[in-house]
Design an enzyme around this catalytic site. Structure first.
Site, PDB file in Angstrom:
ATOM      1  N   ARG A 232       0.866  -1.172   0.000  1.00 36.75           N
ATOM      2  CA  ARG A 232       0.000   0.000   0.000  1.00 36.75           C
ATOM      3  C   ARG A 232       0.902   1.219   0.000  1.00 36.75           C
ATOM      4  O   ARG A 232       1.967   1.204   0.632  1.00 36.75           O
ATOM      5  CB  ARG A 232      -0.879   0.025   1.256  1.00 36.75           C
ATOM      6  CG  ARG A 232      -2.032  -0.981   1.234  1.00 36.75           C
ATOM      7  CD  ARG A 232      -3.101  -0.570   0.210  1.00 36.75           C
ATOM      8  NE  ARG A 232      -4.234  -1.456   0.209  1.00 36.75           N
ATOM      9  CZ  ARG A 232      -4.390  -2.462  -0.661  1.00 36.75           C
ATOM     10  NH1 ARG A 232      -3.472  -2.713  -1.569  1.00 36.75           N
ATOM     11  NH2 ARG A 232      -5.482  -3.203  -0.638  1.00 36.75           N
ATOM     12  N   GLU A 261      -3.543   7.631  -4.233  1.00 33.69           N
ATOM     13  CA  GLU A 261      -3.949   7.148  -5.567  1.00 33.69           C
ATOM     14  C   GLU A 261      -5.280   7.762  -5.982  1.00 33.69           C
ATOM     15  O   GLU A 261      -6.143   7.939  -5.131  1.00 33.69           O
ATOM     16  CB  GLU A 261      -4.078   5.621  -5.542  1.00 33.69           C
ATOM     17  CG  GLU A 261      -2.751   4.957  -5.353  1.00 33.69           C
ATOM     18  CD  GLU A 261      -2.854   3.463  -5.084  1.00 33.69           C
ATOM     19  OE1 GLU A 261      -3.936   2.889  -5.293  1.00 33.69           O
ATOM     20  OE2 GLU A 261      -1.870   2.872  -4.653  1.00 33.69           O
ATOM     21  N   HIS A 279      -1.386   0.803  -9.776  1.00 35.43           N
ATOM     22  CA  HIS A 279      -1.967  -0.168  -8.832  1.00 35.43           C
ATOM     23  C   HIS A 279      -2.650  -1.303  -9.600  1.00 35.43           C
ATOM     24  O   HIS A 279      -3.861  -1.489  -9.509  1.00 35.43           O
ATOM     25  CB  HIS A 279      -2.980   0.510  -7.887  1.00 35.43           C
ATOM     26  CG  HIS A 279      -3.347  -0.350  -6.699  1.00 35.43           C
ATOM     27  ND1 HIS A 279      -3.798   0.166  -5.516  1.00 35.43           N
ATOM     28  CD2 HIS A 279      -3.341  -1.697  -6.538  1.00 35.43           C
ATOM     29  CE1 HIS A 279      -4.050  -0.831  -4.660  1.00 35.43           C
ATOM     30  NE2 HIS A 279      -3.795  -1.966  -5.269  1.00 35.43           N
TER      31      HIS A 279
END
Ligand code: 8YV
Length: 319
Positions: A232, A261, A279
């Site tokens: 993460r 993000e 991602h």
């Protein structure tokens, strides 16, 4: 009466189709005024299909007074307030295992791309520089080099297993040593970083791992080393990372995840010594299909009174 399920963020079309057929689906993204719609339908919602891209936080959970289950897409569920959900007796499930292979592949792609400068050299060829300037500098291989895995859960172990084929020497850091593992354990993350050519980060997100990869850890990896993050964004201190890369205190970073993000700081995008991905660790059709199937199957099991397929560990600990 079919149980009513709420969706607030993007899901695979097959998930939405099944949820529409077998349940009564409310998709907040279709609403003109989502807040008003949530107030209107909140009390009738019994299931929430959540994702990493929209938080299932306390305010959302509390807007659903009769919620019974949160079925989360993703192995990581740091965007779900699990403690609050459990305190209200709400079941929480996630989608482990089915994504181990693909996330591990992404980690290895990132590691090799950084070591061999694949993305950078792709740009070199496209810009016509090979013809004008000749061969770029030699790169490094990973055979015989120490690669440290930070977080040795299911995906971490899959990465180790696959990296063996590249003849890298695997070591790991985690909350505790796992006696059944053949790899060397480091209790001290900085010590491991000092000893390794590359670190691959695959811990859960959340408060416990926030900025675990600090500026000091980056410096311990050093000017010739590589940092890969498929965990993460907030596990890595992004400002410290930018400074370390700009000043050459860290050699290279290969990142699939970021602190905010989908925002990626311009300073990071401008650097040559980075590989950046949106991602997409688990984002293949096959894997996302399997993850979506688990989201649906957990709802099916729950509303049929059968045991859940993949409850989050905090739930298992309570049983
Ligand atoms: C997904 C992930 O992008 O499983 C996870 O924890 O990070 C990814 O596989 C995400 O969870 C989709 O909601």
């Amino acid at each position: 009466m079919k149980p009513e399920i709420l969706v607030v963020s993007a899901h695979m079309p097959h998930v939405l189709t099944v949820l529409r057929e077998e349940f009564l689906l409310h998709d907040l993204r279709d609403a003109e005024n989502p807040a008003a719609r949530l107030q209107e339908i909140g009390p009738s919602i019994r299931g929430l299909a959540s994702t990493a891209f929209a938080a299932a936080d306390k305010p959302l959970i509390d807007a659903l007074p009769n919620l019974e289950i949160i079925s989360h897409l993703g192995v990581g569920y740091d965007t779900v307030d699990v403690a609050h959900a459990l305190s209200r007796g709400i079941a929480v499930t996630h989608t482990p295992d089915v994504l181990n292979d693909e996330v591990a592949n992404t980690a290895i792609l990132l590691l090799l791309s950084a070591a061999r400068r694949f993305v950078e050299y792709d740009r070199y060829v496209r810009a016509g520089r090979w013809e004008e300037e000749g061969d770029p500098p030699l790169t490094h291989g990973i055979a015989g080099r120490k690669v440290g895995i930070v977080g040795f859960g299911r995906i971490g172990k899959t990465i180790a297993e696959k990296l063996k084929a590249f003849h890298a020497e695997i070591v790991y850091h985690g909350r505790r040593e796992q006696k059944d593992q053949p790899y060397r354990y480091y209790a001290d993350l900085r010590q491991m970083a000092r000893d390794c050519y590359a670190l691959v980060v695959i811990t859960p997100g959340g408060a416990e791992t926030h900025h675990l990869i600090s500026g000091e850890v980056m410096e311990a990896i050093g000017p010739d080393g590589i940092l890969v993050n498929v965990a993460r964004g907030p596990v890595v201190d992004e400002s410290a990372l930018i400074a370390a890369l700009q000043e050459g205190r860290l050699g290279y970073a290969a990142l699939d995840v970021f602190e905010k993000e989908p925002h990626v700081p311009e300073a990071l995008r401008k650097l040559d010594n980075v590989v950046l991905q949106p991602h997409q660790g688990s984002a293949t059709v096959e894997t996302r299909r399997a993850m979506g199937d688990l989201v649906v199957d957990n709802f099916r099991a729950f509303f049929a009174g059968r045991p859940l397929l993949t409850p989050v560990p905090e739930m298992q600990a309570r049983e």
